[in-house]
Design an enzyme around this catalytic site. Structure first.
Site, PDB file in Angstrom:
ATOM      1  N   HIS A  40      48.644 -60.012  36.959  1.00  0.00           N
ATOM      2  CA  HIS A  40      49.819 -59.709  37.798  1.00  0.00           C
ATOM      3  C   HIS A  40      49.713 -60.499  39.090  1.00  0.00           C
ATOM      4  O   HIS A  40      48.652 -61.064  39.391  1.00  0.00           O
ATOM      5  CB  HIS A  40      49.827 -58.210  38.137  1.00  0.00           C
ATOM      6  N   HIS A 121      48.571 -64.919  44.139  1.00  0.00           N
ATOM      7  CA  HIS A 121      47.694 -65.486  43.110  1.00  0.00           C
ATOM      8  C   HIS A 121      47.610 -64.537  41.926  1.00  0.00           C
ATOM      9  O   HIS A 121      47.994 -63.369  42.031  1.00  0.00           O
ATOM     10  CB  HIS A 121      46.293 -65.717  43.691  1.00  0.00           C
TER      11      HIS A 121
HETATM   12  P1  ATP Z   1      37.916 -53.844  41.220  1.00  0.00           P
HETATM   13  O1  ATP Z   1      38.206 -53.382  42.634  1.00  0.00           O
HETATM   14  O2  ATP Z   1      37.310 -52.823  40.341  1.00  0.00           O
HETATM   15  O3  ATP Z   1      37.220 -55.142  41.169  1.00  0.00           O
HETATM   16  P2  ATP Z   1      40.684 -54.579  41.169  1.00  0.00           P
HETATM   17  O4  ATP Z   1      40.431 -55.279  42.474  1.00  0.00           O
HETATM   18  O5  ATP Z   1      41.405 -55.285  40.099  1.00  0.00           O
HETATM   19  O6  ATP Z   1      39.321 -54.080  40.533  1.00  0.00           O
HETATM   20  P3  ATP Z   1      41.964 -52.648  42.797  1.00  0.00           P
HETATM   21  O7  ATP Z   1      40.870 -52.767  43.814  1.00  0.00           O
HETATM   22  O8  ATP Z   1      42.528 -51.304  42.520  1.00  0.00           O
HETATM   23  O9  ATP Z   1      41.472 -53.230  41.425  1.00  0.00           O
HETATM   24  O10 ATP Z   1      43.120 -53.624  43.260  1.00  0.00           O
HETATM   25  C1  ATP Z   1      44.402 -53.653  42.694  1.00  0.00           C
HETATM   26  C2  ATP Z   1      45.100 -54.930  43.130  1.00  0.00           C
HETATM   27  O11 ATP Z   1      45.187 -54.972  44.559  1.00  0.00           O
HETATM   28  C3  ATP Z   1      44.357 -56.215  42.742  1.00  0.00           C
HETATM   29  O12 ATP Z   1      45.318 -57.243  42.575  1.00  0.00           O
HETATM   30  C4  ATP Z   1      43.515 -56.504  43.945  1.00  0.00           C
HETATM   31  O13 ATP Z   1      43.220 -57.876  44.064  1.00  0.00           O
HETATM   32  C5  ATP Z   1      44.432 -56.058  45.071  1.00  0.00           C
HETATM   33  N1  ATP Z   1      43.648 -55.546  46.203  1.00  0.00           N
HETATM   34  C6  ATP Z   1      42.663 -54.632  46.177  1.00  0.00           C
HETATM   35  N2  ATP Z   1      42.178 -54.360  47.396  1.00  0.00           N
HETATM   36  C7  ATP Z   1      42.864 -55.128  48.246  1.00  0.00           C
HETATM   37  C8  ATP Z   1      42.838 -55.295  49.656  1.00  0.00           C
HETATM   38  N3  ATP Z   1      42.011 -54.640  50.450  1.00  0.00           N
HETATM   39  N4  ATP Z   1      43.698 -56.201  50.181  1.00  0.00           N
HETATM   40  C9  ATP Z   1      44.548 -56.884  49.405  1.00  0.00           C
HETATM   41  N5  ATP Z   1      44.644 -56.753  48.081  1.00  0.00           N
HETATM   42  C10 ATP Z   1      43.804 -55.895  47.492  1.00  0.00           C
END
Ligand code: ATP
Ligand code: MG
Length: 181
Positions: A40, A121
């Site tokens: 996504h 991205h």
């Molecule tokens: P994991 O944290 O287990 O590695 P993930 O990053 O895919 O998995 P989430 O942390 O729930 O899962 O994030 C969901 C989405 O939001 C992803 O696209 C992630 O890159 C983005 N995201 C997560 N944390 C942040 C943040 N602090 N700032 C910006 N984008 C974020």
């Protein structure tokens, strides 16, 4: 609930990404490759969201007005510090406009827009440790013929719920918002 807002990809893009991933993936490379169902473009990460905030999001995001628009994808890239390998999404005026409308819509629900510049991205893989940053950036430049992605028409954005798990997070589409003028 852990929530974020994003744009799902057209099936043709998913198919193309699958071939790119196949060219890059090495068994036992130790990287955490994102499942294709989870690909996504994040518009805004919301984090912990209460039931009240959820209801507010549904109302306010439903009021966002935007015509469907074309999204172009460029080559591979890497956030060294975060240890992320991704496909670059072209930052067009339309995409910027949608991202701004979305963050403006979520603000009254108690979410603060990020100060960092929007860097759209599609995450393909994440590293686990420090050493992986180098391997990820090597992967980003490895392909002799960089992938060429066809543009796709974004016709909706989605409110996702994220379920963290040991092998990576799993996302569920909770609400869909159709783009329409
Ligand atoms: P994991 O944290 O287990 O590695 P993930 O990053 O895919 O998995 P989430 O942390 O729930 O899962 O994030 C969901 C989405 O939001 C992803 O696209 C992630 O890159 C983005 N995201 C997560 N944390 C942040 C943040 N602090 N700032 C910006 N984008 C974020
Ligand atoms: Mg995360």
């Amino acid at each position: 609930m852990r929530m974020f807002i994003g744009i799902p990809l057209a099936e043709a893009v998913v198919e193309k990404l699958e071939t790119v991933r196949a060219r890059l993936y090495r068994r036992g490379d130790g990287l955490r490759w994102a499942a294709r169902e989870s690909w996504h473009i994040t518009l805004q990460f919301l984090g912990e969201t209460s039931a009240e905030q959820y209801a507010c999001l549904v109302t306010n995001l439903g009021a966002v007005r935007m015509e469907p628009f074309v999204i172009g994808l460029d080559g591979l890239g890497c956030f060294d510090r975060a240890g992320v390998l991704f496909v670059t999404v072209r930052l067009t005026p339309a995409l910027t406009a949608l991202q701004q409308r979305v963050t403006t819509a979520t603000e009254p629900c108690g979410f603060t827009p990020e100060k960092r510049a929007f860097a759209p991205h599609i995450t393909l893989a994440r590293g686990r440790g420090h050493d992986d940053a180098r391997r990820l950036s090597a992967l980003a430049t490895e392909l002799r013929r960089p992938p060429q992605f066809s543009p796709f028409l974004a016709e909706e954005f989605v409110l996702y719920q994220s379920f963290p798990g040991p092998g990576g997070s799993r996302y569920e589409r909770r609400e869909r918002f159709t783009l329409n003028a």
